[in-house]
Design an enzyme around this catalytic site. Structure first.
Site, PDB file in Angstrom:
ATOM      1  N   GLN A 285      26.513  49.793  58.076  1.00  0.00           N
ATOM      2  CA  GLN A 285      25.958  49.891  56.717  1.00  0.00           C
ATOM      3  C   GLN A 285      27.020  49.688  55.633  1.00  0.00           C
ATOM      4  OE1 GLN A 285      23.633  53.535  56.840  1.00  0.00           O
ATOM      5  NE2 GLN A 285      21.776  52.310  57.001  1.00  0.00           N
ATOM      6  N   GLN A 342      38.572  41.472  52.707  1.00  0.00           N
ATOM      7  CA  GLN A 342      38.572  42.767  53.399  1.00  0.00           C
ATOM      8  C   GLN A 342      37.699  42.694  54.657  1.00  0.00           C
ATOM      9  OE1 GLN A 342      40.547  45.023  52.336  1.00  0.00           O
ATOM     10  NE2 GLN A 342      39.961  46.803  53.561  1.00  0.00           N
ATOM     11  N   GLY A 346      42.546  41.407  59.101  1.00  0.00           N
ATOM     12  CA  GLY A 346      43.907  40.864  59.058  1.00  0.00           C
ATOM     13  C   GLY A 346      43.956  39.346  58.990  1.00  0.00           C
ATOM     14  N   GLU A 369      42.378  29.247  29.933  1.00  0.00           N
ATOM     15  CA  GLU A 369      41.311  29.030  28.934  1.00  0.00           C
ATOM     16  C   GLU A 369      40.876  30.345  28.282  1.00  0.00           C
ATOM     17  OE1 GLU A 369      38.366  26.028  29.722  1.00  0.00           O
ATOM     18  OE2 GLU A 369      39.692  25.011  31.140  1.00  0.00           O
TER      19      GLU A 369
HETATM   20  C1  LIG Z   1      47.032  28.063  36.357  1.00  0.00           C
HETATM   21  C2  LIG Z   1      47.160  28.006  34.858  1.00  0.00           C
HETATM   22  C3  LIG Z   1      46.922  26.813  34.198  1.00  0.00           C
HETATM   23  C4  LIG Z   1      47.092  26.730  32.811  1.00  0.00           C
HETATM   24  N1  LIG Z   1      46.904  25.520  32.196  1.00  0.00           N
HETATM   25  C5  LIG Z   1      47.090  25.427  30.860  1.00  0.00           C
HETATM   26  C6  LIG Z   1      46.964  24.165  30.212  1.00  0.00           C
HETATM   27  O1  LIG Z   1      46.652  23.148  30.838  1.00  0.00           O
HETATM   28  N2  LIG Z   1      47.192  24.101  28.868  1.00  0.00           N
HETATM   29  C7  LIG Z   1      47.540  25.194  28.145  1.00  0.00           C
HETATM   30  O2  LIG Z   1      47.736  25.053  26.949  1.00  0.00           O
HETATM   31  N3  LIG Z   1      47.680  26.417  28.739  1.00  0.00           N
HETATM   32  C8  LIG Z   1      47.454  26.551  30.069  1.00  0.00           C
HETATM   33  N4  LIG Z   1      47.620  27.766  30.699  1.00  0.00           N
HETATM   34  C9  LIG Z   1      48.062  28.904  29.915  1.00  0.00           C
HETATM   35  C10 LIG Z   1      46.966  29.924  29.631  1.00  0.00           C
HETATM   36  O3  LIG Z   1      46.028  29.423  28.715  1.00  0.00           O
HETATM   37  C11 LIG Z   1      47.646  31.209  29.143  1.00  0.00           C
HETATM   38  O4  LIG Z   1      48.346  31.736  30.254  1.00  0.00           O
HETATM   39  C12 LIG Z   1      46.661  32.218  28.589  1.00  0.00           C
HETATM   40  O5  LIG Z   1      46.081  31.787  27.379  1.00  0.00           O
HETATM   41  C13 LIG Z   1      47.332  33.588  28.343  1.00  0.00           C
HETATM   42  O6  LIG Z   1      48.525  33.444  27.652  1.00  0.00           O
HETATM   43  P1  LIG Z   1      49.880  34.115  28.208  1.00  0.00           P
HETATM   44  O7  LIG Z   1      50.039  33.712  29.613  1.00  0.00           O
HETATM   45  O8  LIG Z   1      50.968  33.800  27.267  1.00  0.00           O
HETATM   46  O9  LIG Z   1      49.590  35.665  28.208  1.00  0.00           O
HETATM   47  P2  LIG Z   1      49.709  36.658  26.942  1.00  0.00           P
HETATM   48  O10 LIG Z   1      48.997  36.106  25.791  1.00  0.00           O
HETATM   49  O11 LIG Z   1      51.133  37.057  26.796  1.00  0.00           O
HETATM   50  O12 LIG Z   1      48.886  37.904  27.477  1.00  0.00           O
HETATM   51  C14 LIG Z   1      49.431  38.843  28.416  1.00  0.00           C
HETATM   52  C15 LIG Z   1      48.378  39.915  28.664  1.00  0.00           C
HETATM   53  O13 LIG Z   1      48.119  40.609  27.445  1.00  0.00           O
HETATM   54  C16 LIG Z   1      46.736  40.550  27.148  1.00  0.00           C
HETATM   55  N5  LIG Z   1      46.554  40.442  25.700  1.00  0.00           N
HETATM   56  C17 LIG Z   1      47.109  39.531  24.845  1.00  0.00           C
HETATM   57  N6  LIG Z   1      46.682  39.759  23.598  1.00  0.00           N
HETATM   58  C18 LIG Z   1      45.837  40.808  23.658  1.00  0.00           C
HETATM   59  C19 LIG Z   1      45.064  41.532  22.696  1.00  0.00           C
HETATM   60  N7  LIG Z   1      45.037  41.196  21.419  1.00  0.00           N
HETATM   61  N8  LIG Z   1      44.331  42.593  23.120  1.00  0.00           N
HETATM   62  C20 LIG Z   1      44.315  42.940  24.427  1.00  0.00           C
HETATM   63  N9  LIG Z   1      45.014  42.292  25.380  1.00  0.00           N
HETATM   64  C21 LIG Z   1      45.768  41.253  24.999  1.00  0.00           C
HETATM   65  C22 LIG Z   1      46.214  39.318  27.864  1.00  0.00           C
HETATM   66  O14 LIG Z   1      44.820  39.422  28.106  1.00  0.00           O
HETATM   67  C23 LIG Z   1      47.040  39.347  29.131  1.00  0.00           C
HETATM   68  O15 LIG Z   1      46.459  40.232  30.049  1.00  0.00           O
HETATM   69  C24 LIG Z   1      47.447  27.883  32.078  1.00  0.00           C
HETATM   70  C25 LIG Z   1      47.640  29.103  32.744  1.00  0.00           C
HETATM   71  C26 LIG Z   1      47.505  29.163  34.111  1.00  0.00           C
HETATM   72  C27 LIG Z   1      47.724  30.492  34.802  1.00  0.00           C
END
Ligand SMILES: Cc1cc2nc3c(=O)[nH]c(=O)nc-3n(C[C@H](O)[C@H](O)[C@H](O)COP(=O)(O)OP(=O)(O)OC[C@H]3O[C@@H](n4cnc5c(N)ncnc54)[C@H](O)[C@@H]3O)c2cc1C
Length: 396
Positions: A285, A342, A346, A369
């Site tokens: 279950q 899960q 393994g 995005e």
């Molecule tokens: C596989 C992959 C592909 C990507 N491809 C592209 C691409 O083609 N082009 C492009 O331009 N970017 C791309 N990115 C980048 C992506 O859009 C960013 O990683 C994303 O927007 C988050 O920005 P950051 O990584 O700087 O995190 P940060 O903005 O530094 O955020 C860090 C954490 O803080 C949280 N946070 C931030 N601000 C707030 C707030 N005001 N309130 C609460 N929480 C908050 C976020 O939710 C996150 O958990 C890609 C990322 C990945 C992982």
């Protein structure tokens, strides 16, 4: 024994209320493409290999017309396409996703000349695109972009750094977001179409992602582009970026649903074949509870995704629906895949197991995005009125 539930997972019947009759033909076509072309796809073993095969897959999906829903601006069709592809190959899904970002920006804001030059090549897979928004100091806080575009007599000169850019180093065309009006924040950004062979656009290195996905950094060093490289209006880049993301976030949710449904299929097969304590796992279950929760989450996620896409296709603004669909479905997919792993025990963490790959691949969808947290802030902003985040006014 007949297992009708397995067929339901790949069927469009649970979301049919949001679809047109033509979508069932499309779902059949993309399903057949996946079965014939992606069934034996395997994850690249290195970043170098991922870069080479990404271009190969782009040629194939473009050449076979798989991106036609994108050309037709049929978001439900595009969601069906991503959902099917992602259930077979997260890498091919990523290839499709990036083409969509640049194609959609061109559809929203491109001049006839810009569309004629780039759009057809992007949707037929002849031109590989990259969407260069994120910077080391500007992630969620898009308005903090510090790449600059300065007007000169020939056009614009771009300077700055971009990181976490999908297709960096292999793209033919970059859509670069840059500040054209310093200190104006979101009201001072513009978007530029920059071919990869433009002098001053330099690929500065790879950022190896956990699941095969070509990702890297670029630098713009006195990179000159003509005036007609500007996409959309001057200082309209932030709005264009947000409109593009609004439109495509349901498709990220669709990809998450594709990965989750694959995990669920794997789980259903495993629980019927694996025996412990003298019984198949499906007799326990606690296992059945997991299956019940996973499938309910998946259907709820699909309903939100196709509702958002339906609203778009009716011509509505979908900021709210899109943010709900993306945040819910990517979180749900992560949880479904984790539960599936899960159930696999393994073997689920052994490299090469489908759930192990899905576990790594789905993680990025909660971030790119626009992160889940930012999507929830968008939802709240739509309900309560938007509120400045820190000293900025919006986010990706
Ligand atoms: C596989 C992959 C592909 C990507 N491809 C592209 C691409 O083609 N082009 C492009 O331009 N970017 C791309 N990115 C980048 C992506 O859009 C960013 O990683 C994303 O927007 C988050 O920005 P950051 O990584 O700087 O995190 P940060 O903005 O530094 O955020 C860090 C954490 O803080 C949280 N946070 C931030 N601000 C707030 C707030 N005001 N309130 C609460 N929480 C908050 C976020 O939710 C996150 O958990 C890609 C990322 C990945 C992982």
């Amino acid at each position: 024994m007949k297992r009708p539930g397995i067929d339901r997972l790949s069927s469009i019947e649970p979301v049919a209320a949001f679809l047109e009759p033509s979508h069932s033909e499309l779902a059949k076509q993309v399903g057949s493409f996946c079965k014939h072309e992606l069934l034996n796809e395997t994850e690249p073993q290195s970043d170098k290999e991922a870069r080479t095969v990404a271009r190969k897959w782009l040629k194939l999906v473009g050449g076979k017309g798989v991106l036609s829903p994108l050309a037709l601006e049929d978001l439900r069709g595009f969601c069906l396409t991503r959902e099917a592809i992602a259930s077979y190959s997260p890498l091919v899904d990523a290839v499709v996703a990036i083409q969509a970002l640049v194609a959609t920006s061109l559809q929203l804001a491109g001049s006839k000349k810009q569309q004629a030059l780039w759009l057809d090549g992007i949707v037929t897979g002849q031109i590989m695109a990259a969407f260069a928004m994120t910077e080391p100091e500007a992630g969620s806080d898009v308005a903090a972009i510090s790449t600059t575009a300065t007007k000169d007599t020939n056009g614009w000169v771009l300077n700055g750094q971009k990181h976490l850019i999908s297709n960096a180093g292999i793209a033919d065309l970059y859509l670069v977001f840059a500040a054209t009006s310093l200190k104006a924040g979101s009201r001072g950004l513009s978007a530029f179409l920059v071919p990869s062979n433009t002098q001053g656009l330099v690929y500065t290195g790879t950022q190896i992602a956990a699941a095969g996905h070509p990702l890297g950094q670029i630098s713009l060093d006195d990179c000159s582009v003509p005036s007609d490289a500007l996409l959309g209006s001057l200082n309209g880049g932030f709005k264009l970026g947000m409109m593009t993301l609004d439109r495509l976030r349901p498709s990220v949710g669709a990809a998450a649903c594709g990965m989750a449904s694959r995990a669920l299929v794997e789980s259903l097969q495993h629980v019927t074949s694996r025996r412990q304590f003298g019984e198949p796992l499906e007799r326990f279950q606690l296992i059945r509870e997991k299956i019940g929760r996973m499938s309910t989450l998946l259907e709820a996620a699909r309903l939100l995704v196709y509702r958002a896409a339906w609203c778009h296709d009716q011509g509505k603004r979908i900021t709210l629906e899109s943010a709900m669909a993306k945040s819910f479905s990517t979180e749900a997919a992560q949880s479904i895949i984790d539960e599936g792993l899960q159930i696999a025990g393994g073997l689920g963490v052994v490299v090469g197991h489908p759930l192990e790959r899905l576990y790594r691949a789905v993680r990025a969808l909660r971030i790119y995005e626009g992160t889940t947290e930012i999507q929830r802030l968008i939802v709240a902003g739509e309900l309560l009125g938007s509120q400045p985040l820190g000293n900025r006014d919006k986010q990706s």
